[in-house]
Design an enzyme around this catalytic site. Structure first.
Site, mmCIF file in Angstrom:
data_model
loop_
_atom_site.group_PDB
_atom_site.id
_atom_site.type_symbol
_atom_site.label_atom_id
_atom_site.label_comp_id
_atom_site.label_asym_id
_atom_site.label_seq_id
_atom_site.Cartn_x
_atom_site.Cartn_y
_atom_site.Cartn_z
ATOM 1 N N GLN A 1 3.068 10.073 0.999
ATOM 2 C CA GLN A 1 4.364 9.396 1.069
ATOM 3 C C GLN A 1 5.257 9.723 -0.123
ATOM 4 O O GLN A 1 6.464 9.495 -0.083
ATOM 5 C CB GLN A 1 4.176 7.877 1.169
ATOM 6 C CG GLN A 1 3.512 7.452 2.473
ATOM 7 C CD GLN A 1 3.383 5.953 2.551
ATOM 8 O OE1 GLN A 1 2.431 5.373 2.054
ATOM 9 N NE2 GLN A 1 4.367 5.293 3.159
ATOM 10 N N CYS B 1 5.849 0.132 7.237
ATOM 11 C CA CYS B 1 5.480 1.278 6.401
ATOM 12 C C CYS B 1 6.670 1.641 5.532
ATOM 13 O O CYS B 1 7.801 1.653 6.018
ATOM 14 C CB CYS B 1 5.106 2.455 7.303
ATOM 15 S SG CYS B 1 4.607 3.923 6.396
ATOM 16 N N LEU B 2 6.416 1.935 4.266
ATOM 17 C CA LEU B 2 7.521 2.273 3.360
ATOM 18 C C LEU B 2 8.199 3.578 3.776
ATOM 19 O O LEU B 2 9.339 3.823 3.393
ATOM 20 C CB LEU B 2 7.019 2.361 1.915
ATOM 21 C CG LEU B 2 6.537 1.026 1.315
ATOM 22 C CD1 LEU B 2 5.980 1.239 -0.083
ATOM 23 C CD2 LEU B 2 7.653 -0.013 1.298
ATOM 24 N N GLY C 1 0.840 -1.198 0.000
ATOM 25 C CA GLY C 1 0.000 0.000 0.000
ATOM 26 C C GLY C 1 0.872 1.243 0.000
ATOM 27 O O GLY C 1 2.011 1.207 0.477
ATOM 28 N N HIS D 1 -4.531 1.557 7.469
ATOM 29 C CA HIS D 1 -3.189 2.143 7.592
ATOM 30 C C HIS D 1 -3.009 3.266 6.556
ATOM 31 O O HIS D 1 -2.514 4.347 6.886
ATOM 32 C CB HIS D 1 -2.155 1.019 7.395
ATOM 33 C CG HIS D 1 -0.731 1.446 7.325
ATOM 34 N ND1 HIS D 1 0.237 0.977 8.200
ATOM 35 C CD2 HIS D 1 -0.074 2.280 6.466
ATOM 36 C CE1 HIS D 1 1.407 1.533 7.883
ATOM 37 N NE2 HIS D 1 1.251 2.310 6.832
ATOM 38 N N GLU D 2 -3.443 3.007 5.321
ATOM 39 C CA GLU D 2 -3.260 3.993 4.248
ATOM 40 C C GLU D 2 -4.158 5.212 4.445
ATOM 41 O O GLU D 2 -3.728 6.353 4.213
ATOM 42 C CB GLU D 2 -3.510 3.363 2.874
ATOM 43 C CG GLU D 2 -2.583 2.203 2.507
ATOM 44 C CD GLU D 2 -1.111 2.487 2.716
ATOM 45 O OE1 GLU D 2 -0.697 3.649 2.573
ATOM 46 O OE2 GLU D 2 -0.371 1.542 3.042
ATOM 47 N N HIS E 1 -2.702 7.614 6.780
ATOM 48 C CA HIS E 1 -1.695 8.499 6.169
ATOM 49 C C HIS E 1 -2.330 9.798 5.676
ATOM 50 O O HIS E 1 -1.723 10.861 5.743
ATOM 51 C CB HIS E 1 -1.027 7.819 4.964
ATOM 52 C CG HIS E 1 0.158 6.966 5.311
ATOM 53 N ND1 HIS E 1 1.306 7.465 5.870
ATOM 54 C CD2 HIS E 1 0.377 5.640 5.145
ATOM 55 C CE1 HIS E 1 2.190 6.486 6.041
ATOM 56 N NE2 HIS E 1 1.646 5.362 5.607
#
Ligand code: NI
Length: 171
Positions: free
Chosen positions: A50, A92-93, A45, A134-135, A138
């Site tokens: 991000q 997380c990226l 995701g 989670h996304e 963000h």
């Protein structure tokens, strides 16, 4: 085009993102770039902030084995959450190589606008449910480490500051 992923801490990761008013060619291209960036990372995701764009856009694909199932969500909204919770070890990226257990509703109903401007609604369960929550977090400037205790969060943040210093030095 693969876009650079912002690493925490970064003020752009703390912003409440703006809703998308119209699905333009530019936004469609951004969504495609985000998918490419996510698959390359690799991740399941990615949210627009991000990659430094504070708009309400998320991409996901939680299929690990089998044909890809990319999903593009503009203005996603959780409209129902189960009372049942489930715990997943999240990463997380924007917080590379750090993982922690986070408890969230096990199932959620989500409404969004797709890349063709059509309204969509779907019930997510399992990994998809965790990922979409989670996304969407963000988009409200929230990271999974915000669910952890202050000591754990500070420890991870310090590691990320160090990582960013090292990367800056390497150029
Ligand atoms: Ni993330």
């Amino acid at each position: 085009m693969i876009r650079p992923i912002l690493i925490h801490p970064d003020p752009r990761l703390k912003k409440v993102c703006d809703p998308v008013a119209e699905i333009t060619t530019e936004l469609r291209r951004l969504a495609e770039d985000m998918l490419e960036t996510m698959y390359d990372a690799p991740g399941i995701g990615l949210a627009a902030p991000q990659v430094g764009v504070t708009k309400r856009l998320v991409v996901m694909d939680c299929i690990k084995d089998g044909p890809p199932e990319p999903v593009i969500l503009f203005n996603p909204e959780v409209i129902w959450s189960s009372e049942d919770l489930s715990t997943y070890e999240e990463g997380c990226l924007s917080i590379p190589d750090q993982y922690a257990d986070v408890k969230r509703p096990a199932e959620v109903q989500v409404r969004w606008i797709d890349q063709d401007g059509q309204p969509q609604e779907r019930q997510f369960a399992g990994l998809w449910a965790t990922c979409v929550q989670h996304e969407i977090d963000h988009l409200d400037g929230k990271l999974f480490i915000d669910y952890l205790g202050p000591l754990k969060r500070q420890m991870i943040t310090r590691k990320m500051e160090k990582l960013k210093r090292e990367r800056a030095r390497e150029g």
